[in-house]
Design a protein around this motif. Structure first.
Motif, PDB file in Angstrom:
ATOM      1  N   ARG A   1     117.434   3.446 -17.025  1.00 14.94           N
ATOM      2  CA  ARG A   1     116.200   3.308 -17.798  1.00 14.94           C
ATOM      3  C   ARG A   1     115.039   3.386 -16.814  1.00 14.94           C
ATOM      4  N   PRO A   2     114.543   4.590 -16.570  1.00 15.48           N
ATOM      5  CA  PRO A   2     113.498   4.767 -15.562  1.00 15.48           C
ATOM      6  C   PRO A   2     112.149   4.188 -15.955  1.00 15.48           C
ATOM      7  N   ASN A   3     111.900   4.057 -17.248  1.00 20.36           N
ATOM      8  CA  ASN A   3     110.650   3.462 -17.723  1.00 20.36           C
ATOM      9  C   ASN A   3     110.876   2.916 -19.131  1.00 20.36           C
ATOM     10  N   THR A   4     109.842   2.345 -19.722  1.00 22.55           N
ATOM     11  CA  THR A   4     109.983   1.707 -21.039  1.00 22.55           C
ATOM     12  C   THR A   4     110.442   2.695 -22.095  1.00 22.55           C
ATOM     13  N   SER A   5     110.000   3.939 -21.987  1.00 27.23           N
ATOM     14  CA  SER A   5     110.209   4.900 -23.072  1.00 27.23           C
ATOM     15  C   SER A   5     111.570   5.587 -23.058  1.00 27.23           C
TER      16      SER A   5
END
Lengths: 111, 112
Positions: free
Chosen positions: B68-72
Motif C-alpha cells: 500500500r504505497p499511499n492512501t489511495s
C-alpha cells in the motif's frame, strides 16, 4: 473466529412475495451487517445493525437482531426480479472487530 | 462515480508466473482489504491495511503479499500462482475496522 451461517442456502420466490433470510453467529458481536452480491460482481453494503439495536429498516429491507439467540434476519418485502442476488451476513466482533462473512443465501426472484 | 476501482477486471496468468492486481479508492478510507472468493463461497479475508499497518490473516499463504504505497492504492501480489489460486479477488475499503465496507467490482483470476 466467529462464523455467520445463513439459512436457507437458496431461496426461490415469485415477484411480489416477501423473502426472509436468517443468519446465526457464534460469539458476541459489535455489529452485524448484510451485503448483497450480484453474480460475478462485488458486494454492496445494505444495512448495519449494532449490538444494542433490535430492528432496523431501510426501504424494503427490515433487519432484526436477537443477541440472546445470536441470530439476525433480513426481510425483503415486495420482492422484485432485480433483487435476485446472493445475500451475506457479516458479523463484527471479538478483539479485533474484523468482519466475518457467512456462506450466503442465493435468492432468486422469478418474474 | 466509482469509489473503489479494481484493475484489471479479468486476469489470465500462467502457472507460476507472478501477477499483480490493483485497487484504488476515492473515499480516503483508512482501511483497505483484500478478499479471495471462490465460486459459491463466502469472501475470505487475506489481509488488510489500517493506514500503513499491515495485518495478515494467519491462514493466508506466503504466496500472497500486498503493498500500500499511499492512501489511495493497494496491490495484491501473487508470487507463484497455482491452479488453486484461481478465484475472484475483491478489494474493499472502510473508514475503520467494523464499519461498513465498500467493495470494488472484483478481479477474476484464471490460472492456466
Amino acid at each position: 473466529s466467529q462464523q455467520g451461517e445463513e439459512d436457507p442456502q437458496a431461496l426461490s420466490i415469485q415477484e411480489g412475495e416477501n423473502a426472509t433470510m436468517n443468519c446465526s453467529y457464534k460469539t458476541s458481536i459489535n455489529n452485524l451487517q448484510w451485503y448483497r452480491q450480484n453474480s460475478g460482481r462485488g458486494l454492496v453494503h445494505l444495512i448495519l445493525i449494532r449490538s444494542n439495536e433490535r430492528e432496523k429498516h431501510s426501504g424494503r429491507l427490515r433487519v432484526t437482531l436477537d443477541t440472546s439467540k445470536k441470530s439476525s434476519s433480513l426481510l425483503i418485502t415486495a420482492s422484485r426480479a432485480a433483487d435476485t442476488a446472493s445475500y451475506f451476513c457479516a458479523s463484527s466482533g471479538g478483539s479485533n472487530y474484523k468482519l466475518t462473512f457467512g456462506k450466503g443465501t442465493l435468492l432468486t426472484v422469478n418474474p | 462515480d466509482a469509489m473503489v476501482i479494481q484493475n484489471p477486471r479479468y486476469q489470465v496468468t500462467q502457472f507460476g508466473k507472478p501477477v499483480t492486481l490493483s485497487c484504488s479508492q476515492t473515499l480516503n478510507h483508512n482501511v483497505m482489504y483484500w478478499y479471495q472468493q471462490k465460486s459459491s463461497q463466502a469472501p475470505k479475508l487475506l489481509f488488510h491495511y489500517y493506514d500503513k499497518d499491515f495485518n495478515n490473516e494467519a491462514d493466508t499463504p506466503d504466496n500472497f503479499q500486498s503493498r500500500r504505497p499511499n492512501t489511495s492504492f493497494c496491490f495484491l501480489d501473487i508470487r507463484s500462482p497455482g491452479l488453486g489460486d484461481a478465484a475472484m479477488y475483491l478489494c474493499a475499503t472502510s473508514r475503520s475496522i467494523s464499519y461498513e465496507q465498500y467493495f470494488g467490482p472484483g478481479t477474476r483470476l484464471t490460472v492456466t
